[in-house]
Design a protein around this motif. Structure first.
Motif, PDB file in Angstrom:
ATOM      1  N   THR A  79       1.144  -1.376  -0.016  1.00 48.70           N
ATOM      2  CA  THR A  79      -0.159   0.449  -0.034  1.00 48.70           C
ATOM      3  C   THR A  79       0.782   0.692   0.300  1.00 48.70           C
ATOM      4  OG1 THR A  79      -2.125  -0.784   1.617  1.00 48.70           O
ATOM      5  CG2 THR A  79      -1.790   0.923   1.578  1.00 48.70           C
ATOM      6  N   ARG A  80       0.539   1.885  -0.581  1.00 50.31           N
ATOM      7  CA  ARG A  80       1.085   3.348  -0.602  1.00 50.31           C
ATOM      8  C   ARG A  80       0.346   4.665  -1.110  1.00 50.31           C
ATOM      9  NH1 ARG A  80       4.195   3.469  -6.361  1.00 50.31           N
ATOM     10  NH2 ARG A  80       4.460   5.910  -6.072  1.00 50.31           N
ATOM     11  N   LYS A  81       0.801   5.779  -0.861  1.00 49.83           N
ATOM     12  CA  LYS A  81       0.232   6.881  -0.878  1.00 49.83           C
ATOM     13  C   LYS A  81      -0.139   7.214  -2.950  1.00 49.83           C
ATOM     14  CE  LYS A  81      -0.356  11.844   0.945  1.00 49.83           C
ATOM     15  NZ  LYS A  81      -0.111  13.046   1.508  1.00 49.83           N
ATOM     16  N   LEU A  82      -0.960   7.474  -3.450  1.00 47.74           N
ATOM     17  CA  LEU A  82      -1.635   7.230  -5.017  1.00 47.74           C
ATOM     18  C   LEU A  82      -1.588   8.933  -5.143  1.00 47.74           C
ATOM     19  CD1 LEU A  82      -2.907   4.177  -5.472  1.00 47.74           C
ATOM     20  CD2 LEU A  82      -0.761   4.640  -5.821  1.00 47.74           C
ATOM     21  N   HIS A  83      -1.897   9.852  -3.854  1.00 41.46           N
ATOM     22  CA  HIS A  83      -2.870  10.942  -4.376  1.00 41.46           C
ATOM     23  C   HIS A  83      -2.434  12.289  -3.360  1.00 41.46           C
ATOM     24  CE1 HIS A  83      -5.201  14.100  -5.747  1.00 41.46           C
ATOM     25  NE2 HIS A  83      -5.152  13.460  -6.624  1.00 41.46           N
ATOM     26  N   THR A  84      -2.201  12.835  -3.920  1.00 37.73           N
ATOM     27  CA  THR A  84      -1.345  14.542  -2.937  1.00 37.73           C
ATOM     28  C   THR A  84      -2.789  15.110  -1.468  1.00 37.73           C
ATOM     29  OG1 THR A  84      -1.092  15.855  -4.668  1.00 37.73           O
ATOM     30  CG2 THR A  84       0.599  15.322  -4.238  1.00 37.73           C
ATOM     31  N   GLU A  85      -3.295  14.713  -2.442  1.00 36.30           N
ATOM     32  CA  GLU A  85      -4.295  15.730  -1.695  1.00 36.30           C
ATOM     33  C   GLU A  85      -5.823  15.093  -1.526  1.00 36.30           C
ATOM     34  OE1 GLU A  85      -3.920  20.668  -2.430  1.00 36.30           O
ATOM     35  OE2 GLU A  85      -4.762  19.468  -3.998  1.00 36.30           O
ATOM     36  N   ALA A  86      -6.538  14.414  -2.474  1.00 35.46           N
ATOM     37  CA  ALA A  86      -7.835  13.429  -2.604  1.00 35.46           C
ATOM     38  C   ALA A  86      -7.747  12.627  -0.877  1.00 35.46           C
ATOM     39  CB  ALA A  86      -7.578  12.388  -3.666  1.00 35.46           C
ATOM     40  N   LEU A  87      -8.671  12.951  -1.214  1.00 35.72           N
ATOM     41  CA  LEU A  87      -9.238  11.776   0.320  1.00 35.72           C
ATOM     42  C   LEU A  87      -8.920  10.809   0.666  1.00 35.72           C
ATOM     43  CD1 LEU A  87     -12.228  13.853   1.827  1.00 35.72           C
ATOM     44  CD2 LEU A  87      -9.927  14.172   2.078  1.00 35.72           C
ATOM     45  N   HIS A  88      -9.462   9.717  -0.224  1.00 29.62           N
ATOM     46  CA  HIS A  88      -8.764   8.825  -1.092  1.00 29.62           C
ATOM     47  C   HIS A  88      -7.607   7.968  -1.594  1.00 29.62           C
ATOM     48  CE1 HIS A  88     -10.312   4.427  -1.403  1.00 29.62           C
ATOM     49  NE2 HIS A  88      -9.783   4.301  -1.843  1.00 29.62           N
ATOM     50  N   ALA A  89      -6.676   8.518  -0.530  1.00 26.26           N
ATOM     51  CA  ALA A  89      -5.139   8.650  -1.294  1.00 26.26           C
ATOM     52  C   ALA A  89      -4.778   7.969  -0.775  1.00 26.26           C
ATOM     53  CB  ALA A  89      -4.203   9.845   0.011  1.00 26.26           C
ATOM     54  N   PHE A  90      -4.402   6.654   0.203  1.00 26.47           N
ATOM     55  CA  PHE A  90      -3.850   4.759  -0.757  1.00 26.47           C
ATOM     56  C   PHE A  90      -4.509   4.693  -1.312  1.00 26.47           C
ATOM     57  CE2 PHE A  90      -2.594   7.771   3.434  1.00 26.47           C
ATOM     58  CZ  PHE A  90      -1.498   7.482   3.114  1.00 26.47           C
ATOM     59  N   GLY A  91      -3.912   3.368  -1.695  1.00 26.29           N
ATOM     60  CA  GLY A  91      -4.081   1.878  -2.828  1.00 26.29           C
ATOM     61  C   GLY A  91      -3.042   0.868  -2.708  1.00 26.29           C
ATOM     62  N   SER A  92      -3.266  -0.120  -3.143  1.00 33.07           N
ATOM     63  CA  SER A  92      -2.350  -1.339  -3.088  1.00 33.07           C
ATOM     64  C   SER A  92      -1.830  -1.423  -4.402  1.00 33.07           C
ATOM     65  CB  SER A  92      -3.108  -2.670  -2.166  1.00 33.07           C
ATOM     66  OG  SER A  92      -2.619  -3.576  -2.911  1.00 33.07           O
ATOM     67  N   VAL A  93      -0.481  -2.061  -4.798  1.00 34.02           N
ATOM     68  CA  VAL A  93      -0.059  -2.043  -6.172  1.00 34.02           C
ATOM     69  C   VAL A  93      -0.523  -3.530  -6.186  1.00 34.02           C
ATOM     70  CG1 VAL A  93       1.948  -0.189  -5.257  1.00 34.02           C
ATOM     71  CG2 VAL A  93       2.338  -2.813  -4.960  1.00 34.02           C
ATOM     72  N   ASN A  94      -0.903  -4.153  -5.504  1.00 38.98           N
ATOM     73  CA  ASN A  94      -1.674  -5.502  -5.844  1.00 38.98           C
ATOM     74  C   ASN A  94      -2.912  -5.494  -5.653  1.00 38.98           C
ATOM     75  OD1 ASN A  94       1.761  -6.882  -5.379  1.00 38.98           O
ATOM     76  ND2 ASN A  94       0.407  -5.902  -3.289  1.00 38.98           N
ATOM     77  N   GLY A  95      -3.769  -4.143  -5.589  1.00 36.52           N
ATOM     78  CA  GLY A  95      -4.970  -4.014  -6.093  1.00 36.52           C
ATOM     79  C   GLY A  95      -5.098  -5.059  -4.734  1.00 36.52           C
ATOM     80  N   THR A  96      -5.170  -5.009  -4.048  1.00 35.46           N
ATOM     81  CA  THR A  96      -5.800  -5.529  -2.464  1.00 35.46           C
ATOM     82  C   THR A  96      -6.204  -4.815  -2.146  1.00 35.46           C
ATOM     83  OG1 THR A  96      -4.013  -7.309  -3.188  1.00 35.46           O
ATOM     84  CG2 THR A  96      -5.179  -7.408  -0.678  1.00 35.46           C
ATOM     85  N   GLU A  97      -7.351  -5.248  -1.343  1.00 32.83           N
ATOM     86  CA  GLU A  97      -7.896  -3.617  -0.731  1.00 32.83           C
ATOM     87  C   GLU A  97      -9.000  -4.811   0.495  1.00 32.83           C
ATOM     88  OE1 GLU A  97     -12.021  -1.746  -0.324  1.00 32.83           O
ATOM     89  OE2 GLU A  97     -10.105  -0.320  -1.180  1.00 32.83           O
ATOM     90  N   LEU A  98      -8.496  -5.371   2.025  1.00 39.02           N
ATOM     91  CA  LEU A  98      -9.339  -6.089   3.146  1.00 39.02           C
ATOM     92  C   LEU A  98     -10.649  -6.125   3.238  1.00 39.02           C
ATOM     93  CD1 LEU A  98      -5.986  -6.054   5.419  1.00 39.02           C
ATOM     94  CD2 LEU A  98      -6.454  -8.098   3.784  1.00 39.02           C
ATOM     95  N   GLY A  99     -11.350  -4.842   2.434  1.00 36.56           N
ATOM     96  CA  GLY A  99     -12.525  -4.578   3.083  1.00 36.56           C
ATOM     97  C   GLY A  99     -12.924  -3.443   3.284  1.00 36.56           C
ATOM     98  N   THR A 100     -13.659  -3.206   3.861  1.00 34.54           N
ATOM     99  CA  THR A 100     -14.473  -1.573   4.450  1.00 34.54           C
ATOM    100  C   THR A 100     -14.869  -0.753   5.974  1.00 34.54           C
ATOM    101  OG1 THR A 100     -16.479  -1.983   3.738  1.00 34.54           O
ATOM    102  CG2 THR A 100     -14.997  -1.448   1.676  1.00 34.54           C
TER     103      THR A 100
END
Length: 333
Positions: free
Chosen positions: A159-180
């Motif tokens: 997981t890395r920071k993908l946007h400097t200002e957007a509230l949805h700032a983080f995402g996985s480089v593997n496309g892995t999201e554990l949940g919500t």
């Protein structure tokens, strides 16, 4: 019985307010928790440090790791989970260090904010509330270290920071999201296979220099040699594409490996594997020199893995490093 969660504050935007000299971290853990509306969870607050994460060093990361270990080993007033409030700039580095050494079923959750604590419609209170909910959830056990941000629950690894200002700032480089996580509760839909944890860092990490060198059109070997002259014992090469450089960099990297400098190949591309496919200065030449490829982690996290390993394994050969890299990154993404 309600869950007991420790909120460990380190600073960052979530703890920041506007001043005449820019936005500065000043708020305490207690002030962050006040008024969150999480009365069904017992929250303990701890102020470890109060700085912007762009100022952090490996010593700061190690101190956070020490604090987490102390909390998890505590027998009086044991905690059911830990939340760390942290600046978003380098949250991915702290998260991977903690996850590499995490050997406990209880969740450790990092969160922060994109908007300062005194900003209108700030995202800090929601993110912190969500993080406490995840840390208190039995569902989150055995998932290692996670990042909770804007309703997403993400694994530390990849997981890395993908946007400097957007509230949805983080995402996985593997496309892995554990949940919500949200008003409807915590919903985890994915499990991850976690490798055997590495030994926890000690003060040797504080003085272990690992530099990150990126490849680009016209790059030469100057930065590699400069890193070593400055004291680097390890270098992460962020190549283009699958992990490619050029003949001059390959020659320098091969020379440095023969001199005992540890190198790992990563990529500057946000997603996809790193593989030795191309010759004539490409990744195939680097792997032929015995330099391991690291897939599934951003180069920023590969650097932390290499620094942790080097701090405890000075003088070990590249084959030993290759084994560690293979065990702690995702090779089939």
């Amino acid at each position: 019985m309600s869950a007991r969660i420790a909120v460990l504050a380190t600073g960052g935007t979530i703890a920041s307010v506007a001043t005449d000299h820019g936005v500065v971290a000043t708020r305490t853990a207690g002030s962050l928790v006040d008024g969150l509306g999480i009365a069904d969870v017992e929250v303990e607050t701890i102020d470890l440090m109060t700085i912007g994460s762009y100022r952090m060093t490996l010593e700061h990361l190690r101190r956070i790791s020490d604090a987490v270990a102390d909390l998890l080993s505590r027998t009086d007033r044991p905690v059911d989970g830990i939340v760390i409030t942290h600046g978003t700039d380098t949250m991915e580095e702290t998260a991977i260090l903690l996850d590499l050494v995490h050997d406990d079923p209880r969740p450790v959750v990092l969160t922060g904010a994109q908007r300062a604590g005194d900003a209108e419609a700030g995202d800090g209170p929601r993110n912190l509330t969500d993080a406490v909910r995840v840390a208190a959830s039995a569902e989150a056990r055995d998932h290692g270290v996670v990042i909770v941000f804007d309703g997403a629950v993400l694994p530390a690894r990849g997981t890395r920071k993908l946007h400097t200002e957007a509230l949805h700032a983080f995402g996985s480089v593997n496309g892995t999201e554990l949940g919500t996580v949200g008003p409807g509760g915590v919903h985890l839909v994915a499990d991850i296979i976690r490798p055997k944890p590495l030994p926890r860092p000690d003060s040797r990490l504080d003085v272990t220099r690992v530099d990150l060198v990126e490849s680009y059109p016209g790059a030469d070997d100057a930065l590699l040699h400069a890193a070593v002259r400055a004291g680097a014992t390890g270098i992460v090469l962020a190549g283009t594409g699958l992990g490619n450089t050029n003949p001059q960099i390959v020659a320098a990297a091969t020379e440095l490996v023969s001199e005992g400098i540890a190198l790992v190949v990563s990529t500057r591309v946000p997603e996809g594997p790193v593989r030795g496919v191309y010759g004539s200065g490409g990744g195939a030449d680097l792997t032929a020199a015995g330099i391991p490829c690291a897939s599934g982690l951003p180069a920023s996290q590969v650097r932390i893995l290499l620094a942790l390993w080097l701090s405890q394994n000075r003088g070990a050969d590249m084959s030993a490093l290759a084994g560690v890299v293979a065990s702690h990154v995702y090779l089939d993404n």
